[in-house]
Write an enzyme that holds these catalytic residues in place. Structure first.
Site, short mmCIF file in Angstrom:
data_model
loop_
_atom_site.label_atom_id
_atom_site.label_comp_id
_atom_site.label_asym_id
_atom_site.label_seq_id
_atom_site.Cartn_x
_atom_site.Cartn_y
_atom_site.Cartn_z
N TYR A 58 40.69 20.50 92.82
CA TYR A 58 41.39 20.78 91.84
C TYR A 58 42.92 20.58 91.56
O TYR A 58 43.60 21.10 92.04
CB TYR A 58 41.01 22.17 91.14
CG TYR A 58 39.39 22.52 91.15
CD1 TYR A 58 38.52 21.38 90.72
CD2 TYR A 58 39.04 23.82 90.86
CE1 TYR A 58 37.16 21.60 90.92
CE2 TYR A 58 37.68 23.98 90.99
CZ TYR A 58 36.62 22.76 90.90
OH TYR A 58 35.48 23.17 90.69
N PRO A 222 28.86 28.64 82.32
CA PRO A 222 28.13 29.63 81.39
C PRO A 222 28.28 29.65 79.87
O PRO A 222 27.74 30.01 78.92
CB PRO A 222 28.34 31.01 81.93
CG PRO A 222 29.66 31.00 82.29
CD PRO A 222 29.90 29.44 82.95
N LEU A 223 29.47 28.86 79.48
CA LEU A 223 29.81 28.89 78.06
C LEU A 223 29.67 27.36 77.65
O LEU A 223 30.15 26.87 76.58
CB LEU A 223 31.23 29.34 77.82
CG LEU A 223 31.39 30.83 78.15
CD1 LEU A 223 33.11 31.08 77.88
CD2 LEU A 223 30.46 31.74 77.13
N GLY A 224 28.85 26.60 78.33
CA GLY A 224 28.77 25.30 77.97
C GLY A 224 29.95 24.41 77.69
O GLY A 224 29.83 23.68 76.82
#
Length: 335
Positions: A58, A222-224
């Site tokens: 990253y 997890p929040l798409g």
């Protein structure tokens, strides 16, 4: 915040972690600001978050440097997870990424990560991607040596890129085959895989596999990719370097078609109070999948990190879960 344990060695972490990737990699570069990102990590720790999820690729490297500045001050409060095995080449907006699982490289990568993170030990060291040119057992064996040397506490496998290497009907078929092989070499403490209300493939085989073996599941995205927060506007557009600009599920047409999913999360949130958000409902749903599951939502701002942490206190009812289960299937390809 509620605490959870993952892996056979009972690694102790806050129920919700923090995905640090958006602070330095992918998404909108104009939103990647060092000082603000530092404040975000500190705010997350203040809210009870402990698992900080990063990787050497990253940036590359800049995300670990950022996390290291926080660890220098607050190492005892943090559980650091980083990854090795992917190299980033120069390719403009779409930089070329290749796998490297050679044992010598793994050892050097670990030492470099320790320096950047300003710590003596990595809590969870993950193989970011298996190298097709190197037997995964060899790579995993080198990583196991790092545990024996005291540089790493536990090992994990990152399966977030499973879509890119999908083979067969089951998305995680290849991942499970790899897990079965490396489990014979050294215990797998955790698997990081995509899991959310609109990406449920891990529920079929991967999550049960982990539960049956005491392996933690670190739920990525997890929040798409932000869609389930309800803050993205269909047709609003993304910066050219943001991967969502080229993502089939983030076209204006598909985002509009998937709004009923967000609307359903809003309805559930409204029953729990005016301050409860769709994002918190989405995270609470992931938390309810098992005590070995820890979501790591990404955040670039203090506000979102604190809001996400607050989802650990939200308890969904049977009615809530039934309503979420009845939401329409997401439209649009992931590939």
């Amino acid at each position: 915040m509620e605490r959870r344990t993952i892996g056979a060695t009972a690694l102790d972490v806050g129920a919700i972690g923090l995905g640090c990737m958006p602070m330095s990699w992918a998404y909108s570069r104009s939103e990647q600001r060092g000082d603000r990102s530092l404040r975000t990590v500190h705010a997350a720790l203040d809210a009870g978050v402990s698992l900080l999820d990063t990787a050497d690729m990253y940036g590359p490297f800049t995300n670990e440097l950022l996390v290291g500045r926080v660890l220098k001050e607050r190492r005892s409060e943090a559980f650091v997870s980083t990854k090795c095995g992917l190299l980033v080449g120069d390719g403009g907006e779409r930089r070329h990424v290749v796998a490297n699982g050679r044992p010598g490289y793994v050892r050097r990568a670990c030492d470099a990560s320790l320096r950047r993170l300003q710590t003596d030990v990595i809590d969870l060291y993950q193989l970011h991607r298996a190298d097709p040119e190197v037997p995964v057992e060899e790579t995993w064996g080198a990583m196991a040596e790092l545990v024996q040397a005291g540089k790493v506490r536990a090992l994990g496998l990152c399966a977030v890129g499973a879509r890119a290497v999908r083979r067969g009907a089951d998305l995680h078929e290849g991942t499970i085959r790899q897990l079965e092989r490396i489990q014979q070499v050294f215990p797998v403490a955790a698997v990081e895989a995509e899991l959310s209300v609109w990406s449920r493939e891990a529920l079929t085989r991967l999550l049960p596999w982990c539960a049956a073996r005491g392996v933690g599941l670190v739920a990525a995205m997890p929040l798409g990719n932000g869609f389930l927060t309800g803050t993205l506007t269909p047709g609003g557009g993304f910066e050219p370097d943001d991967p969502r600009a080229r993502h089939p599920r983030f076209t204006a047409e598909m985002m509009a078609a998937n709004q009923p999913i967000v609307a359903g999360l809003r309805r559930v949130a409204a029953r729990h109070g005016a301050d409860v958000t769709p994002a918190q409902v989405a995270l609470a749903w992931v938390l309810g999948l098992g005590r070995h599951v820890v979501p790591v939502p990404g955040a670039k701002r203090e506000r979102w990190a604190v809001e996400n942490a607050g989802a650990a206190a939200l308890r969904l009812t049977a009615r809530d879960l039934a309503e979420i289960a009845a939401l329409p299937a997401p439209r649009g390809s992931w590939d």
